[in-house]
Design an enzyme around this catalytic site. Structure first.
Site, PDB file in Angstrom:
ATOM      1  N   SER A 178       0.784  -1.226   0.000  1.00 13.34           N
ATOM      2  CA  SER A 178       0.000   0.000   0.000  1.00 13.34           C
ATOM      3  C   SER A 178       0.817   1.278   0.000  1.00 13.34           C
ATOM      4  CB  SER A 178      -0.941   0.014   1.217  1.00 13.34           C
ATOM      5  OG  SER A 178      -0.200  -0.061   2.423  1.00 13.34           O
ATOM      6  N   HIS A 206      -5.352  -3.586  -2.620  1.00 13.68           N
ATOM      7  CA  HIS A 206      -4.947  -2.588  -3.613  1.00 13.68           C
ATOM      8  C   HIS A 206      -4.757  -3.180  -5.005  1.00 13.68           C
ATOM      9  CE1 HIS A 206      -4.399   0.748  -0.782  1.00 13.68           C
ATOM     10  NE2 HIS A 206      -4.018  -0.174   0.073  1.00 13.68           N
ATOM     11  N   LYS A 237     -11.770   0.532  -2.129  1.00 12.28           N
ATOM     12  CA  LYS A 237     -10.758   1.160  -2.987  1.00 12.28           C
ATOM     13  C   LYS A 237     -11.242   1.143  -4.439  1.00 12.28           C
ATOM     14  CE  LYS A 237      -7.362   0.067   0.496  1.00 12.28           C
ATOM     15  NZ  LYS A 237      -8.369  -0.414   1.487  1.00 12.28           N
TER      16      LYS A 237
END
Length: 391
Positions: A178, A206, A237
């Site tokens: 990240s 991610h 996300k």
């Protein structure tokens, strides 16, 4: 507490909450506090630009009016609404696995799963740069922590050999890290997992939505999906909503329903939120153009920063950090960019190792070429002013 806060202030490590507002119809932009400045948001994780998608908002609105604001109880009491079953079946189909479970967020998923599957007699092998939620899950599990140097497979192999007689061995890693944006060496991890009879858990927070033909994640793209025992990802996300999922065998799902404390002892998620996630899952699979656009934006942004002399790690993820080093300089860099109309937060220890403070840029599919060109010009100017790069 006051003395410790003063120490943090002196080291340029004190944090504070800053109020932000969304710009309706412009998910790639934001407003700070009550100020008039409309800032290009290069710090959000809204990778595919879905956070304001009308179909997601409408799905949440419709369910809110039908089901009400909250679930009213934990899932094991009366909070397990039909929306959970619908969403978890859709996730399992998307991930080509036997079963899936939805958690409130990625932190609860990682902490709850790790604590459930390992204990005092076990060992967890964790990459040095794994997310804090993974680290905390290991600490709460009371299993032995064997931390290996970042992406160092030789070091991991030595640790696995040392602990080969442990009851349970769990290798856990972020797929995309990240704060650096680089990838785990997943194929090599799968080989080591087989060699030493370990379990493999991969956090796709991610990378989910971004990689793979339908956004399934990096494990699918690399062809090691079947080697992963515990597949975790988030909806906060690339999906633009909130929540997390854990995929695997039916046995794993049943085990977690009985052992994962964050799932057992938390109130169920609001039905409207589940409906929004379900709609986002459809869009992630169908709207391939978002991944194509993001890939193009990332390539342009990375190449431009490298050509200017900035230090950025290799990779192709939308996480693009500029390593500054000094905490105060990183804060000044962030402030300079905000004055130029760009929101780009300074990331400092303990989130990153000491001496590696950075500006962490996050790109989105809805950032235009013109916006990115203007941003690069501003980043160059700030970098020259602060001596981060030279002419």
């Amino acid at each position: 507490m006051e003395r410790e806060l003063a120490s943090l202030e002196e080291a340029s490590l004190r944090r504070s909450l800053r109020t932000n507002s969304a710009v309706p119809g412009s998910p790639g932009r934001m407003v700070r506090g009550t100020g008039p400045n409309n800032l290009l948001n290069l710090s959000a994780n809204d990778y595919l630009g879905l956070s304001q998608h009308p179909a997601i908002v409408e799905a949440m609105r419709d369910t809110l009016l039908k089901e009400g604001a909250g679930a009213g109880a934990s899932r094991l009491v009366t909070g397990n609404r039909m929306a959970y079953s619908f969403l978890e079946e859709a996730i399992a189909e998307w991930q080509s696995c036997e079963a899936a479970l939805v958690f409130a967020n990625g932190y609860m998923a990682n902490a709850g799963v790790i604590r459930a599957v390992v204990g005092r007699d076990d060992v967890v092998f964790s990459d040095q740069l794994n997310h804090a939620s993974i680290v905390d899950g290991i600490l709460m599990s009371r299993a032995e922590l064997a931390r290996y140097r970042h992406n160092d497979m030789e070091h991991l192999g030595a640790l696995l050999h040392k602990h080969r007689d442990k009851r349970r061995k769990l290798i856990v890693t972020d797929a995309v890290f990240s704060m650096d944006g680089d990838q785990a060496r997943l194929r090599e991890l799968a080989l080591l997992k087989r060699e030493y009879g370990a379990m493999l858990m991969v956090d796709e927070a991610h990378s989910g939505g971004i990689y793979g033909g339908r956004g399934e994640g990096l494990c699918h793209l690399l062809g090691i999906k079947d080697e992963v025992d515990i597949h975790m990802g988030t909806f906060s996300k690339a999906f633009g909503v909130y929540g997390a999922y854990v995929c695997g065998s039916r046995t794993l799902a049943d085990f977690l329903v009985n052992k994962a404390r964050p799932l057992i002892y938390s109130t169920a998620m609001p039905p409207a939120l589940l409906a929004g996630i379900a709609q986002a899952l459809v869009l992630v699979q169908q709207e391939h153009w978002r991944r194509d656009r993001l890939e193009s934006a990332v390539r342009f942004f990375r190449d431009s920063l490298l050509s200017l002399g900035f230090q950025i790690p290799a990779g192709d993820s939308p996480i693009v950090p500029i390593t500054i080093g000094d905490n105060e300089t990183a804060l000044r860099f962030s402030a300079a960019l905000e004055e130029k109309g760009i929101a780009a937060v300074a990331i400092r220890p303990p989130t990153v190792p000491a001496g590696t403070a950075r500006i962490r840029f996050s790109l989105s599919a809805i950032h235009t070429d013109e916006e990115l060109r203007d941003a690069i010009a501003c980043i160059r100017e700030a970098g020259l002013q602060l001596g981060v790069i030279r002419r």
